[in-house]
Motif scaffolding. Structure first.
Motif, short mmCIF file in Angstrom:
data_model
loop_
_atom_site.label_atom_id
_atom_site.label_comp_id
_atom_site.label_asym_id
_atom_site.label_seq_id
_atom_site.Cartn_x
_atom_site.Cartn_y
_atom_site.Cartn_z
N THR A 144 -7.02 -4.76 13.84
CA THR A 144 -6.75 -4.62 15.27
C THR A 144 -5.85 -5.73 15.78
N ALA A 145 -6.12 -6.96 15.34
CA ALA A 145 -5.28 -8.08 15.76
C ALA A 145 -3.85 -7.94 15.24
N LEU A 146 -3.70 -7.50 14.01
CA LEU A 146 -2.35 -7.30 13.46
C LEU A 146 -1.61 -6.18 14.16
N TYR A 147 -2.32 -5.14 14.51
CA TYR A 147 -1.69 -4.02 15.23
C TYR A 147 -1.23 -4.45 16.62
N ASN A 148 -2.07 -5.20 17.31
CA ASN A 148 -1.69 -5.67 18.64
C ASN A 148 -0.57 -6.71 18.58
N ALA A 149 -0.48 -7.44 17.47
CA ALA A 149 0.60 -8.42 17.29
C ALA A 149 1.87 -7.80 16.72
N LYS A 150 1.87 -6.45 16.54
CA LYS A 150 3.04 -5.73 16.04
C LYS A 150 3.44 -6.23 14.65
N ARG A 151 2.46 -6.42 13.80
CA ARG A 151 2.71 -6.79 12.41
C ARG A 151 2.44 -5.59 11.51
N ARG A 152 3.32 -5.35 10.59
CA ARG A 152 3.13 -4.27 9.65
C ARG A 152 2.08 -4.65 8.60
N PHE A 153 1.20 -3.71 8.34
CA PHE A 153 0.15 -3.97 7.35
C PHE A 153 -0.30 -2.64 6.77
N GLN A 154 -0.96 -2.72 5.64
CA GLN A 154 -1.53 -1.56 4.96
C GLN A 154 -2.89 -1.95 4.40
N LEU A 155 -3.83 -1.04 4.54
CA LEU A 155 -5.16 -1.23 3.96
C LEU A 155 -5.25 -0.32 2.74
N GLN A 156 -4.97 -0.90 1.59
CA GLN A 156 -4.88 -0.12 0.37
C GLN A 156 -6.25 0.09 -0.25
N TYR A 157 -6.30 1.08 -1.15
CA TYR A 157 -7.56 1.41 -1.82
C TYR A 157 -7.87 0.36 -2.89
N PRO A 158 -9.13 -0.06 -3.06
CA PRO A 158 -10.27 0.36 -2.24
C PRO A 158 -10.40 -0.40 -0.94
N ALA A 159 -10.19 -1.72 -0.95
CA ALA A 159 -10.27 -2.51 0.28
C ALA A 159 -9.41 -3.75 0.11
N THR A 160 -8.09 -3.56 0.14
CA THR A 160 -7.14 -4.65 -0.01
C THR A 160 -6.16 -4.59 1.15
N LEU A 161 -6.11 -5.66 1.92
CA LEU A 161 -5.22 -5.73 3.09
C LEU A 161 -3.87 -6.30 2.65
N LYS A 162 -2.83 -5.53 2.88
CA LYS A 162 -1.47 -5.93 2.53
C LYS A 162 -0.68 -6.11 3.83
N VAL A 163 -0.24 -7.35 4.10
CA VAL A 163 0.44 -7.70 5.35
C VAL A 163 1.90 -8.01 5.02
N HIS A 164 2.81 -7.38 5.76
CA HIS A 164 4.25 -7.63 5.59
C HIS A 164 4.64 -8.82 6.47
N MET A 165 5.28 -9.80 5.89
CA MET A 165 5.70 -11.00 6.59
C MET A 165 7.12 -10.82 7.14
N PRO A 166 7.49 -11.65 8.14
CA PRO A 166 8.83 -11.52 8.73
C PRO A 166 9.97 -11.74 7.74
N ASP A 167 9.76 -12.53 6.70
CA ASP A 167 10.84 -12.80 5.75
C ASP A 167 11.00 -11.70 4.70
N GLY A 168 10.26 -10.62 4.82
CA GLY A 168 10.38 -9.51 3.88
C GLY A 168 9.34 -9.50 2.79
#
Length: 395
Positions: free
Chosen positions: A289-313
């Motif tokens: 929720t915090a990442l979505y409100n901060a307009k950060r790209r992220f993915q919650l991959q299977y089974p439970a791994t959070l992948k966050v895209h950083m500004p530098d690519g």
């Protein structure tokens, strides 16, 4: 001199010493105890043995008794002892006679006591040795059981992982709908998921649905009447026959810029997972929720791994919510200082989507009044009469 010495049945005795007759036979040592012998018991044995030996020596040596009687009769005593010049020599002779017997008796007593102690210690050593053998056997058996237990724990973890993987694979083609009102009857759920949902998402074709139903407990009638039937509707789960249809639905839903609504209610689409995986993924809800409100790209991959895209690519992966919160503290703090407001709720009168146009199906025979039933039955007859009249009228 004869008045001080008289002979009894056992031999001469000393009358001036006021002593009891000496016991017959050799002196008997005291009986040693069975378990333990301390210093007090040995001292008492020495005193008893010394007195017995003294009287036995006096009985066996009449001349020693006569000398002792003469020494006691002559002159006054000093400190309770007769002041005779030959007293020291007499005492030395008495000691020389008694000492060997006392020493022999004590040696026998101590020897018997030590023999009993050695016997008890030998028995204790045997018991301790048997206990050591048993303890070693138990330790060997315990080490083998511990190895088996570790192996069984490893196998159990492996089997549990395989079972969870098989369960999630069986749910691979399932999707969950949150926010579908209870006014949509169960008979219409499959048609809704087959045609209306793909049309609302902009898909060019219909989806093949095997089954669709609601999950969860039915709401209480009293609570539903107070809070409204559609305040907390149950989730809808449906299974697609083609996995590509599921991917297309999720991709189209994620690309939407406006919320998906059904009968003026916001609707969400989620994947279906097992209870354990769903619990692990739910732990990331605050971070997501915090990442979505901060307009950060992220993915919650299977089974439970959070992948966050950083500004530098680049991107970062997190296995636990605590690790993600620790590294993304700046992003979360910025979101708390400047929260992003949710978009305004869409006006129901302007919602002209395909899901909003679907009317609620009414149950036949329940919500229809008798008058409506009679009117609907009569209307075809009237139409038939008017048509017949028109056909019979001249041109």
């Amino acid at each position: 001199m004869d008045k001080f010495v008289h002979k009894g049945p056992q031999g001469p005795a000393v009358s001036g010493l006021h002593a009891s007759p000496a016991p017959s036979g050799p002196p008997r040592p005291p009986t040693p105890q069975h378990e333990t012998t301390n210093g007090a018991s040995i001292s008492a044995a020495m005193e008893v043995t010394g007195s017995q030996l003294l009287f036995s020596q006096l009985a066996e040596s009449p001349g020693l008794g006569v000398q002792l009687s003469d020494a006691m009769a002559a002159g006054p005593s000093v400190g309770g002892l007769p002041a005779h010049p030959d007293l020291q020599a007499l005492a030395a002779a008495l000691v020389s006679l008694i000492t060997p017997t006392i020493q022999k008796t004590l040696e026998n007593t101590i020897r018997d006591t030590l023999t009993q102690i050695r016997t008890d210690l030998g028995a204790q050593e045997g018991r301790i040795g048997e206990m050591e053998h048993r303890i070693v056997a138990l330790e060997d058996e315990n080490s083998g059981l511990a190895t088996k237990l570790r192996q069984m724990d490893t196998d159990l973890c492996y089997v549990s992982g395989k079972l969870e993987d098989l369960e999630n694979r069986s749910r691979r083609s399932n999707l969950r709908l949150v926010g579908v009102t209870e006014s949509l009857l169960p008979a219409d759920l499959q048609d809704f998921c087959k045609s209306d949902l793909p049309k609302a998402l902009g898909l060019p074709h219909k989806c093949r649905v095997e089954r669709a139903h609601r999950i969860g407990k039915l709401p209480d009638r009293n609570v539903a009447s107070k809070a409204g039937v559609d305040s907390h509707p149950r989730q809808v789960i449906f299974k697609l026959l083609d996995y590509n249809d599921k991917v297309s639905i999720l991709r189209a839903f994620r690309k939407r810029t406006t919320p998906l609504t059904f009968r003026n209610k916001k609707m969400l689409i989620f994947e279906d997972f097992s209870a354990d995986v769903a619990k692990r993924r739910k732990a990331f809800s605050n971070v997501c929720t915090a990442l979505y409100n901060a307009k950060r790209r992220f993915q919650l991959q299977y089974p439970a791994t959070l992948k966050v895209h950083m500004p530098d690519g680049s991107f970062r992966s997190y296995q636990t919510p605590s690790a993600a919160e620790a590294e993304l503290r700046d992003v979360l703090a910025d979101h708390q200082r400047h929260p992003r407001h949710s978009p305004a709720r869409q006006d129901p009168s302007r919602d002209q989507g395909p899901l909003a146009q679907r009317p609620a199906r009414r149950k036949e025979g329940r919500d229809r009044s008798p008058a409506e039933g009679r009117k609907r039955k009569k209307s075809p007859k009237r139409r038939s009469r008017s048509r017949s009249s028109r056909s019979s009228s001249p041109d």
